[in-house]
Design a protein around this motif. Structure first.
Motif, PDB file in Angstrom:
ATOM      1  N   MET A  80      53.973  42.420 -28.150  1.00 56.51           N
ATOM      2  CA  MET A  80      53.128  41.263 -27.908  1.00 56.51           C
ATOM      3  C   MET A  80      52.529  40.973 -29.439  1.00 56.51           C
ATOM      4  O   MET A  80      51.413  40.117 -29.442  1.00 56.51           O
ATOM      5  CB  MET A  80      51.946  41.913 -27.133  1.00 56.51           C
ATOM      6  CG  MET A  80      52.150  42.278 -25.716  1.00 56.51           C
ATOM      7  SD  MET A  80      50.548  42.756 -24.863  1.00 56.51           S
ATOM      8  CE  MET A  80      50.892  42.428 -23.387  1.00 56.51           C
ATOM      9  N   GLY A 131      47.572  39.362 -19.857  1.00 55.79           N
ATOM     10  CA  GLY A 131      46.622  38.257 -19.794  1.00 55.79           C
ATOM     11  C   GLY A 131      47.316  37.103 -20.625  1.00 55.79           C
ATOM     12  O   GLY A 131      47.212  37.325 -21.967  1.00 55.79           O
ATOM     13  N   PHE A 132      47.632  36.123 -20.118  1.00 52.49           N
ATOM     14  CA  PHE A 132      48.470  35.033 -20.766  1.00 52.49           C
ATOM     15  C   PHE A 132      47.315  33.669 -20.905  1.00 52.49           C
ATOM     16  O   PHE A 132      46.520  33.526 -19.769  1.00 52.49           O
ATOM     17  CB  PHE A 132      49.736  34.338 -20.157  1.00 52.49           C
ATOM     18  CG  PHE A 132      50.504  35.279 -20.194  1.00 52.49           C
ATOM     19  CD1 PHE A 132      51.313  35.624 -21.345  1.00 52.49           C
ATOM     20  CD2 PHE A 132      50.845  36.253 -19.038  1.00 52.49           C
ATOM     21  CE1 PHE A 132      52.515  36.565 -21.488  1.00 52.49           C
ATOM     22  CE2 PHE A 132      52.139  37.055 -19.194  1.00 52.49           C
ATOM     23  CZ  PHE A 132      52.874  37.237 -20.127  1.00 52.49           C
ATOM     24  N   TRP A 133      47.359  33.000 -22.012  1.00 55.05           N
ATOM     25  CA  TRP A 133      46.698  31.735 -22.087  1.00 55.05           C
ATOM     26  C   TRP A 133      47.131  30.487 -21.082  1.00 55.05           C
ATOM     27  O   TRP A 133      46.485  29.563 -21.007  1.00 55.05           O
ATOM     28  CB  TRP A 133      46.661  31.274 -23.436  1.00 55.05           C
ATOM     29  CG  TRP A 133      45.588  31.947 -24.439  1.00 55.05           C
ATOM     30  CD1 TRP A 133      45.926  32.571 -25.609  1.00 55.05           C
ATOM     31  CD2 TRP A 133      44.113  32.137 -24.397  1.00 55.05           C
ATOM     32  NE1 TRP A 133      44.724  33.144 -25.971  1.00 55.05           N
ATOM     33  CE2 TRP A 133      43.737  32.890 -25.378  1.00 55.05           C
ATOM     34  CE3 TRP A 133      43.116  31.485 -23.197  1.00 55.05           C
ATOM     35  CZ2 TRP A 133      42.465  33.141 -25.207  1.00 55.05           C
ATOM     36  CZ3 TRP A 133      41.962  32.057 -23.393  1.00 55.05           C
ATOM     37  CH2 TRP A 133      41.390  32.614 -24.352  1.00 55.05           C
ATOM     38  N   GLU A 134      48.066  30.710 -20.418  1.00 55.91           N
ATOM     39  CA  GLU A 134      48.803  29.791 -19.767  1.00 55.91           C
ATOM     40  C   GLU A 134      48.063  29.048 -18.755  1.00 55.91           C
ATOM     41  O   GLU A 134      47.983  27.721 -18.733  1.00 55.91           O
ATOM     42  CB  GLU A 134      50.155  29.959 -18.982  1.00 55.91           C
ATOM     43  CG  GLU A 134      50.874  29.087 -18.446  1.00 55.91           C
ATOM     44  CD  GLU A 134      51.598  28.022 -19.103  1.00 55.91           C
ATOM     45  OE1 GLU A 134      51.729  28.331 -20.235  1.00 55.91           O
ATOM     46  OE2 GLU A 134      51.661  26.911 -18.750  1.00 55.91           O
ATOM     47  N   PHE A 135      47.097  29.480 -18.252  1.00 56.25           N
ATOM     48  CA  PHE A 135      45.998  29.092 -17.185  1.00 56.25           C
ATOM     49  C   PHE A 135      45.235  27.862 -17.713  1.00 56.25           C
ATOM     50  O   PHE A 135      44.525  27.100 -17.003  1.00 56.25           O
ATOM     51  CB  PHE A 135      45.056  30.187 -16.745  1.00 56.25           C
ATOM     52  CG  PHE A 135      44.207  30.794 -17.699  1.00 56.25           C
ATOM     53  CD1 PHE A 135      42.694  30.063 -17.546  1.00 56.25           C
ATOM     54  CD2 PHE A 135      44.194  31.532 -18.665  1.00 56.25           C
ATOM     55  CE1 PHE A 135      41.931  30.207 -18.585  1.00 56.25           C
ATOM     56  CE2 PHE A 135      43.404  31.910 -19.438  1.00 56.25           C
ATOM     57  CZ  PHE A 135      42.121  31.428 -19.409  1.00 56.25           C
ATOM     58  N   ARG A 138      47.924  33.768 -30.046  1.00 58.90           N
ATOM     59  CA  ARG A 138      48.488  32.618 -29.619  1.00 58.90           C
ATOM     60  C   ARG A 138      48.867  32.295 -28.181  1.00 58.90           C
ATOM     61  O   ARG A 138      49.051  31.411 -27.509  1.00 58.90           O
ATOM     62  CB  ARG A 138      49.657  32.294 -30.541  1.00 58.90           C
ATOM     63  CG  ARG A 138      49.274  31.667 -31.875  1.00 58.90           C
ATOM     64  CD  ARG A 138      50.097  31.099 -32.530  1.00 58.90           C
ATOM     65  NE  ARG A 138      51.368  31.900 -33.002  1.00 58.90           N
ATOM     66  CZ  ARG A 138      51.344  32.547 -34.203  1.00 58.90           C
ATOM     67  NH1 ARG A 138      50.233  32.447 -35.153  1.00 58.90           N
ATOM     68  NH2 ARG A 138      52.279  33.230 -34.652  1.00 58.90           N
ATOM     69  N   ILE A 139      49.417  33.525 -27.608  1.00 60.69           N
ATOM     70  CA  ILE A 139      49.972  33.425 -26.080  1.00 60.69           C
ATOM     71  C   ILE A 139      49.067  34.329 -25.251  1.00 60.69           C
ATOM     72  O   ILE A 139      48.850  33.904 -24.160  1.00 60.69           O
ATOM     73  CB  ILE A 139      51.481  34.186 -26.226  1.00 60.69           C
ATOM     74  CG1 ILE A 139      52.210  33.051 -27.141  1.00 60.69           C
ATOM     75  CG2 ILE A 139      52.073  34.213 -24.933  1.00 60.69           C
ATOM     76  CD1 ILE A 139      53.530  33.181 -27.008  1.00 60.69           C
ATOM     77  N   PHE A 140      48.683  35.359 -26.075  1.00 55.74           N
ATOM     78  CA  PHE A 140      47.908  36.373 -25.039  1.00 55.74           C
ATOM     79  C   PHE A 140      46.302  36.328 -25.154  1.00 55.74           C
ATOM     80  O   PHE A 140      45.821  35.851 -26.524  1.00 55.74           O
ATOM     81  CB  PHE A 140      48.107  37.864 -25.245  1.00 55.74           C
ATOM     82  CG  PHE A 140      49.576  37.987 -24.928  1.00 55.74           C
ATOM     83  CD1 PHE A 140      49.849  38.554 -23.798  1.00 55.74           C
ATOM     84  CD2 PHE A 140      50.624  38.015 -25.882  1.00 55.74           C
ATOM     85  CE1 PHE A 140      51.255  39.046 -23.496  1.00 55.74           C
ATOM     86  CE2 PHE A 140      52.034  38.405 -25.831  1.00 55.74           C
ATOM     87  CZ  PHE A 140      52.265  38.755 -24.427  1.00 55.74           C
TER      88      PHE A 140
END
Lengths: 449, 449
Positions: free
Chosen positions: A240, A189-193, A148-150
């Motif tokens: 995590m 590594g985050f999904w924020e991008f 969900r986040i990573f």
């Protein structure tokens, strides 16, 4: 014995001879698919930025090769650039339950190290199988909460790449335990991008491959790592994940070959369009229909498809076309294919595709929705211009393990990828494909590609 | 405007002229302290592993220098090895409220890039201040929950290093926003290695410095990153903290200089011994006492000191001696100093130190305990062999901002660090120190060290 120790023991003891022939065959298939994905990125932004970085920071020559340029460099920078390259066009493989794209991280690291270390084709196959088996299990271990986040291919990918290179270096169990510690403590590594459509996806796969390789080379020289980075109180799952499951780490080691569960990506569109695209293609071939003979297509889909695809009405960009059910089925109906070239050259400009797009609609199908996500069912209902009502279904999209690509289909896909970027001529592509089919006899990998 | 944007704007607009003289002076102090810490690691495991990795993967020459070997390489590998080196002997600086060791990540990246890019001493100072100001605020933002599982100097250190190099590259606000995204999505490092005394601490600082530098070089070339990596729903705070506070990111930008809040480490022992060591030294100097004249020392301490130090009775290793209140006070009383050389050469073998160790005990002091952790009070009660009862206290340990090292004390510390590893002679050390004191006039940094 902890699950991590069981996994490390399996990795240390795995031999080439233990791997079933079907697994070796599939590894070659996945490797060829990866080469095509990497070469398809030639010249495309942001890959030249990574090439330039390798040029500034790395040596001016070396046995490891950057695929898109053919330039020799050290193993670290080859892994970095090839990791960035091979996920760019998003035609590389995917393991469903781990949500891991193994090829882009495992092969990028393993090929670079194999070239650097003078390893053989069999060494590369063994090492890659180890990387897949470990990476997929660690991805499953980290659970959905992690994803969900990573970005799992970034985080877990670092360990998958490390394990592949560690196997190339003939690590024993102790070395694998240290390696997991040193790789795991670099997992990032985050999904924020995604929100900004930023370039981090390429950075993630580049760094996962390169950092995994770094972990293996340092472990070989004696660097120690945390012995319980996966399961420990201050390790990956603790930091995590909220739904990790340690039993996944040692799930049927040696009897389950997770590598063969990996899917090939066939169409170049959003995966939610694939079941319907396959069903329509099947129906048109079965009935001998041309696109002009079709008046209307209703695709019966799961709710997720409506949520993701329903937003695009008239696509304005190639990327949007990949998320338009109408545009995808238009390419399938008019051109028989919805791969990268068709999207780039035809999806937005071909009037026949635009006309077909208007004939397509989506409807929620309870049976399809119930089966999802375990099964991705494709159901289409077609009304012909002469008034017939036809329907067809497929139960597994093209490229999934139960409906995998034949070698001929894979060769065709790879040739299309090479043609897309112009990285290789068809003749060069043929020669490259033959070398991959003879991989297990290759004594030297430096000039493979 | 988000707090991230405010921070990025501050970083972009910060000029050398805006930085108060006292901040520039302290930056030079911290830089010299960092050089000493890095050179003290020469030859010590696992630093040669990183040197060998740089040799295998990097170019054979370059303008950026590996401090412990003097070898030229590319900026990436200089940052990597110097990052590993400068935290090894644990004599580098610490910012208390962010729990960040800024020097080892910021200076390792900034010096390597400054050498590579032909920057001046003033450029380095400005860039380093930017790295400290950003890193400390981001560390405070991530909160205590982050530090429980993640090694802040590794995770936040990546951003601190990146910001330093970004400032060297004259980034504007947009570039800083992208830079934070690209650095933040590489943030990694778990505490799990502590359980096994594994080598990851060196890997963490090495990778933070090098990955931060990588982020800046790629951002300069146009790589984009998540625009809200710190505060976003799928970013660092969301994934790695449960008590983040976004207001910390923009806390008194331009008026609060967080850099000057950074502490120097004076004694080479566990920090919980420092207040008592300082108080004893003060008492012995005030009273003109020699160690033979002391019959008994009671240190009045906070509970945390008893928890951490109470376990070591008779130290068997140098590391244990650093966690023994008796051994530390023994070195202070007998030799007037408890730095690296005294620990290595005297802490376990000198009979006078062993005898003094037996005279020392700890007692919980409610006043000291109440003040902790905001203030680290040192209180000792001494009974002399001729029956006198004496006591002394210090309210801030040596090296903390309110009781910082004078330049003479810092020079002495650095000379001891150089002597410890034998990296430089005293004469060479003097010349090096002079070059650092003239840093703001340096036109070229390639041959600084």
């Amino acid at each position: 014995m902890s699950h991590t120790q069981a996994l490390a023991g399996f990795l240390a003891e795995l031999t080439y001879e233990q791997i079933p022939g079907v697994v070796l065959d599939r590894t070659e298939d996945l490797f060829l698919d990866w080469i095509g994905s990497a070469l398809a990125s030639q010249g495309a932004r942001p890959i030249p930025l990574f090439e330039r970085y390798a040029d500034r920071m790395g040596p001016q020559q070396g046995k490891a090769k950057i695929l898109v340029s053919g330039r020799g460099t050290s193993a670290y920078f080859a892994a970095l650039v090839n990791g960035a390259s091979s996920h760019l066009v998003e035609q590389d493989d995917l393991h469903n339950s781990s949500v891991l794209h193994p090829a882009t991280v495992v092969f990028s690291a393993v090929l670079a190290a194999a070239q650097d270390l003078g390893k053989t084709g069999q060494d590369l196959l063994l090492a890659s199988v180890a990387g897949y088996e470990a990476g997929i299990r660690i991805g499953e271990f980290m659970g959905r909460s992690h994803y969900r986040i990573f970005h799992t291919t970034a985080t877990v990918g670092t360990l998958a790449a490390a394990v592949g290179v560690g196997k190339l270096l003939n690590f024993d169990k102790e070395q694998f335990i240290n390696l997991l510690g040193t790789a795991g403590t670099q997992a990032a590594g985050f999904w924020e991008f995604l929100r900004d459509a930023a370039d981090s996806k390429q950075l993630h796969t580049a760094k996962a491959a390169a950092d995994g390789l770094l972990a293996a080379y340092l472990t070989e020289d004696g660097l120690t790592g945390a012995r319980n980075i996966l399961e420990g109180d201050q390790g990956m799952a603790a930091g995590m994940s909220s739904d990790s499951d340690a039993t996944k780490l040692s799930d049927r080691l040696g009897s389950r070959w997770a590598l063969v569960e990996t899917s090939f990506k066939f169409h170049a569109s959003c995966r939610h369009t694939h079941p319907a695209a396959d069903a329509l293609l099947h129906l048109m071939q079965r009935e001998g229909l041309r696109h002009e003979q079709i008046a209307r297509v209703v695709t019966r889909v799961h709710q997720g498809a409506i949520d993701v695809l329903g937003r695009v009405d008239v696509p304005q960009t190639v990327h949007q076309a990949k998320f338009s059910m109408g545009a995808v089925l238009g390419l399938i109906a008019v051109h028989g294919s919805a791969q990268l070239i068709e999207f780039r050259d035809l999806a937005l400009t071909d009037p026949d595709v635009a006309a077909f797009r208007e004939k397509v609609s989506m409807e929620l199908d309870p049976e399809v929705d119930d089966a999802y996500p375990a099964r991705w069912l494709g159901r289409v209902m077609v009304t012909t211009t002469d008034g017939r009502s036809l329907s067809a279904g497929i139960d597994e999209p093209k490229g999934d393990p139960g409906n995998t690509l034949s070698r001929a289909e894979l060769e065709d896909k790879v040739q299309r990828l090479l043609a897309f970027s112009g990285a290789r001529t068809e003749e060069q592509g043929k020669a490259l494909i033959q070398r991959v089919w003879q991989l297990r006899d290759a004594r030297d990998l430096v000039n493979l590609i």
